[in-house]
Design an enzyme around this catalytic site. Structure first.
Site, PDB file in Angstrom:
ATOM      1  N   TYR A  29     -12.547  -2.096  -3.678  1.00  0.00           N
ATOM      2  CA  TYR A  29     -13.041  -2.204  -2.294  1.00  0.00           C
ATOM      3  C   TYR A  29     -14.568  -2.087  -2.204  1.00  0.00           C
ATOM      4  O   TYR A  29     -15.092  -1.754  -1.136  1.00  0.00           O
ATOM      5  CB  TYR A  29     -12.374  -1.136  -1.423  1.00  0.00           C
ATOM      6  CG  TYR A  29     -10.958  -1.492  -0.974  1.00  0.00           C
ATOM      7  CD1 TYR A  29     -10.739  -2.606  -0.168  1.00  0.00           C
ATOM      8  CD2 TYR A  29      -9.867  -0.724  -1.332  1.00  0.00           C
ATOM      9  CE1 TYR A  29      -9.456  -2.940   0.264  1.00  0.00           C
ATOM     10  CE2 TYR A  29      -8.572  -1.046  -0.901  1.00  0.00           C
ATOM     11  CZ  TYR A  29      -8.393  -2.159  -0.103  1.00  0.00           C
ATOM     12  OH  TYR A  29      -7.123  -2.487   0.336  1.00  0.00           O
ATOM     13  N   LYS A  32       0.812  -1.219   0.000  1.00  0.00           N
ATOM     14  CA  LYS A  32       0.000   0.000   0.000  1.00  0.00           C
ATOM     15  C   LYS A  32       0.851   1.279   0.000  1.00  0.00           C
ATOM     16  O   LYS A  32       2.048   1.241   0.292  1.00  0.00           O
ATOM     17  CB  LYS A  32      -0.928  -0.022   1.219  1.00  0.00           C
ATOM     18  CG  LYS A  32      -1.968  -1.148   1.173  1.00  0.00           C
ATOM     19  CD  LYS A  32      -2.955  -1.008   2.326  1.00  0.00           C
ATOM     20  CE  LYS A  32      -4.024  -2.071   2.275  1.00  0.00           C
ATOM     21  NZ  LYS A  32      -5.051  -1.866   3.313  1.00  0.00           N
ATOM     22  N   ASN A  54      -2.172   0.152   6.785  1.00  0.00           N
ATOM     23  CA  ASN A  54      -1.641  -1.101   7.317  1.00  0.00           C
ATOM     24  C   ASN A  54      -0.719  -1.835   6.334  1.00  0.00           C
ATOM     25  O   ASN A  54      -0.583  -3.044   6.381  1.00  0.00           O
ATOM     26  CB  ASN A  54      -2.778  -1.995   7.837  1.00  0.00           C
ATOM     27  CG  ASN A  54      -3.765  -2.375   6.756  1.00  0.00           C
ATOM     28  OD1 ASN A  54      -3.668  -1.916   5.626  1.00  0.00           O
ATOM     29  ND2 ASN A  54      -4.720  -3.226   7.094  1.00  0.00           N
ATOM     30  N   HIS A 103      -2.285  -5.411   1.594  1.00  0.00           N
ATOM     31  CA  HIS A 103      -3.587  -6.064   1.457  1.00  0.00           C
ATOM     32  C   HIS A 103      -3.334  -7.464   0.926  1.00  0.00           C
ATOM     33  O   HIS A 103      -2.418  -7.656   0.121  1.00  0.00           O
ATOM     34  CB  HIS A 103      -4.485  -5.310   0.465  1.00  0.00           C
ATOM     35  CG  HIS A 103      -5.657  -6.133   0.004  1.00  0.00           C
ATOM     36  ND1 HIS A 103      -6.816  -6.218   0.734  1.00  0.00           N
ATOM     37  CD2 HIS A 103      -5.806  -6.966  -1.062  1.00  0.00           C
ATOM     38  CE1 HIS A 103      -7.649  -7.055   0.122  1.00  0.00           C
ATOM     39  NE2 HIS A 103      -7.053  -7.521  -0.970  1.00  0.00           N
ATOM     40  N   GLU A 110      -9.510 -10.811  -7.584  1.00  0.00           N
ATOM     41  CA  GLU A 110      -8.591  -9.682  -7.394  1.00  0.00           C
ATOM     42  C   GLU A 110      -7.403  -9.755  -8.358  1.00  0.00           C
ATOM     43  O   GLU A 110      -6.939  -8.730  -8.858  1.00  0.00           O
ATOM     44  CB  GLU A 110      -8.129  -9.638  -5.929  1.00  0.00           C
ATOM     45  CG  GLU A 110      -9.278  -9.251  -5.000  1.00  0.00           C
ATOM     46  CD  GLU A 110      -8.922  -9.240  -3.515  1.00  0.00           C
ATOM     47  OE1 GLU A 110      -9.805  -8.862  -2.717  1.00  0.00           O
ATOM     48  OE2 GLU A 110      -7.786  -9.605  -3.149  1.00  0.00           O
TER      49      GLU A 110
END
Ligand code: CMP
Length: 140
Positions: free
Chosen positions: A51, A11, A114, A117, A128
């Site tokens: 998302y 990320k 965080n 993913h 995905e």
């Protein structure tokens, strides 16, 4: 255990802090091989679509803003039991709950930022991967 493929994002918070190499090393050391990997700057539409399952959640707006703020690395990881192994190497979503030695324990800033993913199940992994990669790009 079966040979599996799973989808992973490094990320913006981690890419900005030059952590791509350290994070890829964690995956490789766990037996997960990146068979496709690219740096992209997600569009708002891409992030919202990716998302979409979270669109009713209170954190959706902030999540999208964070994901489009700067580039990410998207990758496909291959290995024995790759889907579960990836989640083990990442650690819990909230870094406060992540186990020692996991990516999120070591690098994540918060539950939102965080660092990584990872797909949570075989169906989402397939979806995905397809969302960001063509079959020709998977060179395992
Ligand atoms: P990720 O695995 O990419 O899936 C959804 C993301 O939403 C999650 O990691 C976090 O970055 C973000 N997020 C922000 N707040 C929360 C929350 N309260 N619960 C779950 N995910 C959250």
């Amino acid at each position: 255990m079966a040979l599996e493929r799973t989808f992973s994002i490094i990320k913006p918070d981690a890419v900005r802090r030059n952590l791509i190499g350290k994070i890829v090393t964690k995956f490789e050391e766990a037996g997960l091989t990146p068979i496709a990997l690219k740096k992209i700057h997600m569009t708002r539409a891409q992030a919202e679509g990716f998302y979409a399952v979270h669109k009713e959640r209170p954190f959706f707006g902030e999540l999208v803003e964070q994901m489009i703020a700067s580039p990410v690395v998207v990758q496909v990881l291959e290995g024995e039991g790759a889907i579960l192994k990836n989640r083990e190497v990442m650690g819990a979503t909230n870094p406060a709950n992540a186990a020692e030695g996991t990516i999120r324990k070591e690098f994540a800033l918060s539950i939102g930022e965080n660092s990584v993913h990872g797909s949570d199940a075989p169906e989402t992994a397939a979806e995905e991967i397809k969302y960001f990669f063509s079959d020709e790009e998977l060179v395992g």
